[in-house]
Design a protein around this motif. Structure first.
Motif, PDB file in Angstrom:
ATOM      1  N   SER A  37       0.982  -1.140   0.063  1.00  0.00           N
ATOM      2  CA  SER A  37       0.032  -0.040  -0.100  1.00  0.00           C
ATOM      3  C   SER A  37       0.908   1.172  -0.032  1.00  0.00           C
ATOM      4  N   GLY A  38       2.374   1.093   0.006  1.00  0.00           N
ATOM      5  CA  GLY A  38       2.992   2.183  -0.104  1.00  0.00           C
ATOM      6  C   GLY A  38       3.446   2.829   1.187  1.00  0.00           C
ATOM      7  N   ALA A  39       3.153   2.070   2.278  1.00  0.00           N
ATOM      8  CA  ALA A  39       3.677   2.504   3.884  1.00  0.00           C
ATOM      9  C   ALA A  39       5.026   1.982   3.929  1.00  0.00           C
ATOM     10  N   ASN A  40       5.429   2.953   4.947  1.00  0.00           N
ATOM     11  CA  ASN A  40       6.912   2.591   5.337  1.00  0.00           C
ATOM     12  C   ASN A  40       6.780   2.543   6.791  1.00  0.00           C
ATOM     13  N   HIS A  63       4.367   5.385   8.097  1.00  0.00           N
ATOM     14  CA  HIS A  63       4.055   6.641   7.347  1.00  0.00           C
ATOM     15  C   HIS A  63       3.686   6.232   5.868  1.00  0.00           C
ATOM     16  N   ILE A  64       2.763   6.938   5.380  1.00  0.00           N
ATOM     17  CA  ILE A  64       2.172   6.750   4.134  1.00  0.00           C
ATOM     18  C   ILE A  64       1.631   7.951   3.466  1.00  0.00           C
ATOM     19  N   GLU A  65       2.007   8.336   2.300  1.00  0.00           N
ATOM     20  CA  GLU A  65       1.769   9.559   1.663  1.00  0.00           C
ATOM     21  C   GLU A  65       0.428   9.757   1.681  1.00  0.00           C
ATOM     22  N   ASP A  66      -0.258  11.145   2.030  1.00  0.00           N
ATOM     23  CA  ASP A  66      -1.481  11.200   1.928  1.00  0.00           C
ATOM     24  C   ASP A  66      -2.439  10.447   2.661  1.00  0.00           C
ATOM     25  N   LEU A  67      -2.168  10.154   3.817  1.00  0.00           N
ATOM     26  CA  LEU A  67      -2.666   9.158   4.747  1.00  0.00           C
ATOM     27  C   LEU A  67      -4.405   9.438   4.597  1.00  0.00           C
ATOM     28  N   PRO A  68      -5.054  10.317   4.750  1.00  0.00           N
ATOM     29  CA  PRO A  68      -6.292  10.518   4.833  1.00  0.00           C
ATOM     30  C   PRO A  68      -7.039   9.936   3.629  1.00  0.00           C
ATOM     31  N   ALA A  69      -6.396  10.304   2.478  1.00  0.00           N
ATOM     32  CA  ALA A  69      -6.965   9.859   1.190  1.00  0.00           C
ATOM     33  C   ALA A  69      -6.810   8.139   1.039  1.00  0.00           C
ATOM     34  N   ALA A  70      -5.568   7.848   1.551  1.00  0.00           N
ATOM     35  CA  ALA A  70      -5.259   6.503   1.620  1.00  0.00           C
ATOM     36  C   ALA A  70      -5.873   5.331   2.445  1.00  0.00           C
ATOM     37  N   LEU A  71      -6.532   5.968   3.509  1.00  0.00           N
ATOM     38  CA  LEU A  71      -7.030   4.957   4.553  1.00  0.00           C
ATOM     39  C   LEU A  71      -8.092   3.961   4.156  1.00  0.00           C
ATOM     40  N   SER A  77      -7.332  -3.503   2.067  1.00  0.00           N
ATOM     41  CA  SER A  77      -6.153  -4.266   1.789  1.00  0.00           C
ATOM     42  C   SER A  77      -5.969  -5.134   3.021  1.00  0.00           C
ATOM     43  N   LEU A  78      -5.997  -4.392   4.239  1.00  0.00           N
ATOM     44  CA  LEU A  78      -5.497  -5.131   5.548  1.00  0.00           C
ATOM     45  C   LEU A  78      -6.639  -6.363   5.543  1.00  0.00           C
ATOM     46  N   GLY A  79      -8.029  -5.772   5.595  1.00  0.00           N
ATOM     47  CA  GLY A  79      -8.952  -6.657   5.551  1.00  0.00           C
ATOM     48  C   GLY A  79      -8.906  -8.026   4.794  1.00  0.00           C
ATOM     49  N   ALA A  80      -8.558  -7.872   3.656  1.00  0.00           N
ATOM     50  CA  ALA A  80      -8.443  -8.874   2.779  1.00  0.00           C
ATOM     51  C   ALA A  80      -7.105  -9.772   3.277  1.00  0.00           C
ATOM     52  N   ALA A  81      -5.934  -9.123   3.358  1.00  0.00           N
ATOM     53  CA  ALA A  81      -4.782  -9.914   3.975  1.00  0.00           C
ATOM     54  C   ALA A  81      -4.904 -10.594   5.252  1.00  0.00           C
TER      55      ALA A  81
END
Length: 291
Positions: A37-40, A63-71, A77-81
């Motif tokens: 998901s692009g998170a560090n 950390h993930i860029e533009d977190l509010p939009a990425a949530l 993604s986490l739910g599926a994983a």
């Protein structure tokens, strides 16, 4: 090096709490879902109660860029994983500060310590109100600019608790009992639906009731302590978050014991509240895992 407070003010940092039945692959699955998901990942703590079939706990900051939009996409993604694991998980932006109500009676040391730390930005919370069964501390709270509600408590506590619920419901994420000298009813805990943290001296159950410091002095105690815990229907038997002790001497007066007790109570309560607000405390039955 960034501090917890620096991270809490970063709008692109989030915390993921995961717990459930331990099994191989949880850590790698979580890490892979975050990476894809692009998170560090910038901080990770985990604990298992047993190597085989134990209870698993993990706290991850990332950390993930533009977190509010990425949530939304990240949550999917986490739910599926994690759907094939026996786990519960919670995702929260670090910048979302918890709204806190402080309950107090007449003793002010824990209240004023929390207000001072809040004013200095040392705790990741917003104190939205102080509630008391006495009016004594209203003037002490006024300089902090926080609303003070005086709700007297008579023999029948139902009326006072009804007023408490009116003030609290939908407005707070945490209640802190900063030496609030009233028993919290089971009905109130069920209705408010919000975690409640309490502080008390660690003489219990040896010196219960009135005048515990005089009783402790009379017994010649050598340690003064304090305990911060979550409140349950079983009064002071809820899950413990933090404890500490300091050594005292035979030549200390009762007043000196009380002063030492106040010092350790302030420190223990502030740590417990800070850890809760930073999503560091995970419940496991009647105990806690604190990262």
């Amino acid at each position: 090096m960034p501090t917890n407070q620096d991270r809490a003010h970063n709008s692109n940092i989030a915390r993921l709490l995961v717990q459930g039945v331990d099994q191989p692959g949880i850590v790698s699955t979580v890490s892979s879902a975050l990476t894809e998901s692009g998170a560090n990942v910038i901080a990770l703590d985990q604990f298992s109660t047993d190597a085989q079939g134990g209870a698993f706990f993990q706290r991850t900051e990332f950390h993930i860029e533009d977190l509010p939009a990425a949530l939304p996409a990240l949550e999917r993604s986490l739910g599926a994983a994690l759907k094939n694991f026996d786990l519960t998980w919670h995702l929260a932006p670090a910048a979302s500060r918890k709204r806190v109500a402080i309950f107090v009676s007449k003793t002010d040391h824990c209240l004023l310590d929390l207000l001072w730390r809040h004013k200095r930005g040392e705790t990741a919370m917003d104190i939205v109100m102080v509630v008391s069964n006495h009016a004594d501390l209203a003037e002490s709270v006024r300089p902090f600019g926080i609303p003070y509600f005086h709700v007297p408590v008579s023999g029948d506590k139902k009326e006072a608790e009804h007023r408490h619920l009116e003030l609290l419901n939908g407005n707070v994420d945490l209640i802190v009992l900063a030496r609030y000298m009233q028993v919290i009813s089971e009905n109130f805990l069920d209705e408010v639906g919000t975690p409640v943290i309490n502080i008390h001296h660690s003489f219990l159950p040896a010196f219960i009731g009135a005048g515990p410091y005089q009783k402790a002095k009379d017994r010649g105690v050598k340690l003064i302590g304090a305990t911060a815990h979550y409140v349950t229907k079983d009064l002071d038997e809820g899950p413990i978050i933090e404890q500490d002790v300091i050594r005292v001497s035979h030549d200390g007066t009762t007043r000196q014991l009380m002063r030492s007790g106040a010092d350790v109570e302030r420190a223990v309560l502030s740590r417990a509240v800070s850890w809760h607000c930073e999503d560091r405390v995970m419940l496991h039955g009647n105990t806690t895992v604190v990262f």
